[in-house]
Design a protein around this motif. Structure first.
Motif, PDB file in Angstrom:
ATOM      1  N   ARG A   1       0.797  -1.435   0.075  1.00  0.00           N
ATOM      2  CA  ARG A   1       0.018   0.056  -0.093  1.00  0.00           C
ATOM      3  C   ARG A   1       0.867   1.283   0.028  1.00  0.00           C
ATOM      4  NH1 ARG A   1      -3.797  -1.679   4.918  1.00  0.00           N
ATOM      5  NH2 ARG A   1      -1.473  -2.333   5.822  1.00  0.00           N
ATOM      6  N   SER A   2       1.890   1.022   0.192  1.00  0.00           N
ATOM      7  CA  SER A   2       2.982   2.173   0.037  1.00  0.00           C
ATOM      8  C   SER A   2       3.051   2.783  -1.161  1.00  0.00           C
ATOM      9  CB  SER A   2       4.344   1.870   0.651  1.00  0.00           C
ATOM     10  OG  SER A   2       4.459   1.483   1.848  1.00  0.00           O
ATOM     11  N   VAL A   3       2.518   2.127  -2.106  1.00  0.00           N
ATOM     12  CA  VAL A   3       2.395   2.970  -3.454  1.00  0.00           C
ATOM     13  C   VAL A   3       1.385   3.902  -3.487  1.00  0.00           C
ATOM     14  CG1 VAL A   3       3.348   0.870  -4.680  1.00  0.00           C
ATOM     15  CG2 VAL A   3       0.859   1.278  -4.331  1.00  0.00           C
ATOM     16  N   ILE A   4       0.582   3.987  -2.607  1.00  0.00           N
ATOM     17  CA  ILE A   4      -0.583   5.066  -2.528  1.00  0.00           C
ATOM     18  C   ILE A   4       0.102   6.333  -1.934  1.00  0.00           C
ATOM     19  CG2 ILE A   4      -2.791   5.741  -1.747  1.00  0.00           C
ATOM     20  CD1 ILE A   4      -3.490   2.416  -1.194  1.00  0.00           C
ATOM     21  N   ASP A   5       0.099   7.542  -2.636  1.00  0.00           N
ATOM     22  CA  ASP A   5       0.427   8.663  -2.311  1.00  0.00           C
ATOM     23  C   ASP A   5      -0.058   9.256  -0.884  1.00  0.00           C
ATOM     24  OD1 ASP A   5       1.689  11.217  -2.344  1.00  0.00           O
ATOM     25  OD2 ASP A   5       0.131  11.985  -3.265  1.00  0.00           O
ATOM     26  N   GLY A   6       0.648   9.149   0.095  1.00  0.00           N
ATOM     27  CA  GLY A   6       0.421   9.607   1.578  1.00  0.00           C
ATOM     28  C   GLY A   6       0.238   8.571   2.391  1.00  0.00           C
TER      29      GLY A   6
END
Length: 386
Positions: free
Chosen positions: A7-12
């Motif tokens: 989920r780190s690919v999601i900005d923020g």
């Protein structure tokens, strides 16, 4: 070894998770953040904006631009091509109409709405002829999915505009110029007469100054002095000025009849539904001409609409139910007024209603009797639930 959370690919995401861990260590949680979050959401997506008409710019004899300034200061951001729903009171009737924002997103102090007077219209003649500087109006926040999406739409863009359908196009062009986006943008703009071309001077200046922009103008009813392209926007013209269309993304915005005709022409030159984005400009002009309209029912035929537990009134079969409800004093939440957003849904308890193709009804809507009242027509006496 610790694997990186996908989920780190999601900005923020990482920053939010770190904040949550920090709050957990200090014995706090997000419970106290609710009011701050609601305030932030309301500032970006307000239900209503209080606006003042700060200027009126005459574009043509039938069109003017309303410059609306926010009474609370800076206005919410928007994407070029989006619209607001403008709430007004005309002849004692509280109603609303959606208008594309024609100013650039970089202008946060005002919204420009470019309005063309429609013959026989209820709201547009008043906005063009009756609205004065200093008037107070309100609107929704910006909304809509009709905007350039660089990830999915690519960098080779074509916009077919008719009449005031050029409003979202000029916003897109202004935005691309301001941001210096690496795209090609071909505007094919159809107008009836030479003196009714909106943004004529600015479009010509932008066409000369911007390498990314190509402008093709078409006049359907030219005067004797006109020497440019005449007729209508069709497959032959599109192929001639644009070439191969298979990999281009196309935006289409104009009167309902133009949208329907151009959609067919675009299909003939190889534009797929995936690459075609249409912004509807209201309900059908003549619903009785649509396939599926019941035989023997005339547009002027009187029908009775009964609002469950609240009263009844007379209207005609050819008037959208939303318009009829507003004129009778009933308020229904609405935004697009063209069948897409579903905010104006009402339930049909009895009677017959015609739903044209603009009505983007879900299976569950059809199963349980819900319709989009902005493009729904009572073809018999009906009872409804608001």
């Amino acid at each position: 070894m610790t694997l990186k959370d996908i989920r780190s690919v999601i900005d923020g995401f990482d920053a939010t998770r770190a904040q949550m861990e920090n709050l957990a260590e200090t014995g706090q949680d997000f419970a106290n953040e609710g009011a701050r979050v609601q305030t932030r959401v309301a500032s970006l997506h307000p239900k209503r904006l209080a606006l003042t008409v700060s200027d009126l710019v005459e574009e043509t004899a039938t069109t003017r631009t309303l410059r609306l300034t926010g009474d609370a200061g800076t206005l919410p951001p928007f994407l070029a091509g989006q619209y607001v729903n403008l709430f007004v009171t005309v002849d004692g009737v509280e109603t609303a109409r959606p208008f594309a924002i024609s100013s650039a997103p970089q202008e946060r102090g005002h919204y420009d709405l470019t309005v063309r007077k429609i013959a026989g219209g209820f709201v547009s003649p008043w906005l063009v002829e009756g609205l004065q500087v200093g008037a107070k109006v309100s609107s929704s926040g910006p909304m809509g999915s009709f905007y350039v999406n660089p990830i999915h739409h690519g960098d080779d863009l074509v916009f077919l505009a008719g009449g005031s359908g050029v409003a979202p196009a000029i916003s897109m062009i202004r935005d691309i110029a301001a941001r210096r986006l690496p795209v090609k943008f071909h505007l094919i703009y159809g107008s009836r007469q030479t003196d009714d071309v909106i943004f004529q001077r600015e479009l010509s200046e932008l066409d000369a100054a911007c390498d990314f922009l190509t402008l093709t103008q078409v006049i359907s009813e030219p005067n004797d002095a006109f020497q440019g392209r005449t007729g209508f926007i069709d497959a032959a013209l599109i192929s001639e000025v644009c070439g191969e269309m298979a990999n281009k993304t196309v935006y289409l915005c104009g009167p309902p009849a133009m949208n329907a005709a151009c959609a067919k022409e675009l299909k003939d030159v190889g534009v797929t539904n995936k690459r075609l984005h249409i912004e509807a400009n209201g309900p059908p002009v003549d619903p009785t001409a649509r396939g599926g309209w019941p035989s023997g029912v005339a547009a002027h035929q009187n029908v009775t609409v009964t609002v469950n537990g609240k009263g009844s009134f007379e209207t005609t079969a050819g008037e959208p139910l939303l318009n009829a409800l507003e004129k009778a004093g009933y308020q229904v939440e609405n935004a697009c007024r063209s069948g897409e957003c579903s905010l104006c849904r009402i339930k049909i308890l009895s009677g017959d209603v015609f739903n044209p193709s603009e009505a983007k009804l879900r299976q569950s809507d059809r199963r349980f009797g819900w319709v989009h009242s902005c493009v729904a027509y009572a073809t018999s006496d009906v009872e409804i639930l608001l």
